[in-house]
Design an enzyme around this catalytic site. Sequence first.
Site, PDB file in Angstrom:
ATOM      1  N   ASP A 269       5.514  20.831 -58.587  1.00 59.35           N
ATOM      2  CA  ASP A 269       4.922  21.918 -57.819  1.00 59.35           C
ATOM      3  C   ASP A 269       5.647  23.231 -58.121  1.00 59.35           C
ATOM      4  O   ASP A 269       6.846  23.254 -58.429  1.00 59.35           O
ATOM      5  CB  ASP A 269       5.021  21.597 -56.322  1.00 59.35           C
ATOM      6  CG  ASP A 269       4.331  22.625 -55.450  1.00 59.35           C
ATOM      7  OD1 ASP A 269       3.170  22.401 -55.086  1.00 59.35           O
ATOM      8  OD2 ASP A 269       4.951  23.652 -55.122  1.00 59.35           O
TER       9      ASP A 269
ATOM     10  N   HIS B 273       0.058  21.755 -50.184  1.00 66.53           N
ATOM     11  CA  HIS B 273       0.523  21.570 -51.561  1.00 66.53           C
ATOM     12  C   HIS B 273       0.314  20.121 -52.004  1.00 66.53           C
ATOM     13  O   HIS B 273      -0.078  19.863 -53.145  1.00 66.53           O
ATOM     14  CB  HIS B 273       2.009  21.941 -51.664  1.00 66.53           C
ATOM     15  CG  HIS B 273       2.271  23.406 -51.643  1.00 66.53           C
ATOM     16  ND1 HIS B 273       2.807  24.085 -52.716  1.00 66.53           N
ATOM     17  CD2 HIS B 273       2.068  24.336 -50.686  1.00 66.53           C
ATOM     18  CE1 HIS B 273       2.933  25.367 -52.413  1.00 66.53           C
ATOM     19  NE2 HIS B 273       2.489  25.541 -51.181  1.00 66.53           N
TER      20      HIS B 273
END
Length: 501
Positions: A122, A21
Amino acid sequence: MEAASSTRTHIALVSVPAFSHQVSILEFAKRLLHLHNDDTFHVTCIIPTLSSLSTPSKPFFHTLPPNIHCIFLPSVHFDDLKSNGVSLEIQLQLSVSRAMPSVRDTLRSLLGSANVVALIADAMVPEALEFGKELNILSYIYFPCSTMLLSLCLHSPTLHEEVSCEYRDHPHLIQIPGCISIYGKDLPNSVQDRSSLDYKLFLKRCQRYRGVHDGILVNSFVEMEEEATKAITQNGISNGDDVGDAHSNYPPIFQIGPIIQTGPSDPKIGCECLLWLDKQPRNSVLYVSFGSGGTLSQEQINELALGLELSKHKFLWVNLRAPNDKASATYFVGDGLVDDPLSFLPLGFLERTKGQGLVISGWAPQVEVLGHESVGGFLTHCGWNSVLESVVHGVPMMAWPLFAEQRTNAALVTDGLKVAVRPKGDTSGKSVVVKEEVAELVKRLMEGLEGGEIRRRMKDLQKFAACAVMEDGSSTRTLSKLAQKWKSLGRFYQKNIECGN
């Protein structure tokens, strides 16, 4: 790294303690800076942590541009989650939630010293956007996965009402707006048990996605997932079919991909495999990697190894890890590689395949490997970063999903885009893919009419991916429009500061 200049337009990112990520959202930041190399932007990425940086990740952070500043928050309390045996998704979600007070404090301190105009969080931490509202700045989700998965997420509250049984037991294919229909067993891990905390947290995240006012940035491109894009942007209307009023509140989405890892790799990593690839014929090697956290059982390692041997095709198998029945056993532990694959590979395997294949337990520079002319196929766990890297380099795939949303990605590349082959059974550890099927799949991918058609479709997709990020490409235009909006706000805020407002 240098402090942010108050005259620059400042963007704040919030990531999660998972390297895949972090790579994706920071590569997005690098793309933004590359488009505006006039030193206009400064990016600060706030990263909650669970432990120290893994060895393979250090070179990535050390080579970031000076206009990108990473703030690693103190490690959160995490041991109770691991000791209670909770799932990977819950570990990630709850550990990040515990870091939110520190994220808030860091954001407030940034606003006191910099010209912050936008917060981008995110997809695993949509709760961070509440701080954007509180601080009166634009707030976005960075979605590092496919548009298909985003369509599923936005549709999930509706799907929850329409399907009463467990999705894996649903007798019909699951309809995802604008996408191929898939079997319930191919939905992400987090939705497989409707009574679980996993599922409750997933639905909560999906509801938050629907409420994102400023938009969702998606690491995909229109040409690859056109119908899924239409299904979201047209308020749930795809192919002329109205899929319900519940979709009328979908947020705007911005396709900005494909974003993959760039820049020089650590010269100490991967030398052996690259030198070996230099000696192999063009398109002859199957590259095998299960990503930064994937693990296989001992029985599956044996069958995969013997299947590769049986196929007679050349292979490069990297990131080999000790056997573990839990498919995501090393997701948070990037250094969990073993020193000696001889200890668990089939007896005599390395000797018998000398010249046919190379097995290394260490990391490999994946982007460089996929870009090597000798690589003709990729056996992958179907993490989205790996899927996009394969597309960008035009390498056909053998889909071997293990956990999280990887089965959904596998369905997309196999049944939707038709650029991959896939084992018939469950590859996440519930069953074993035997050596004969492994060998058959390798041959289907690497040779013959079917393999040729898959390669042709992948080369077409590769061209679309390249076009999307060209100067006038679809993704570049989208990101440029966002950047212009942020720059205008930055100039406006700066003028107010100079005027004493």
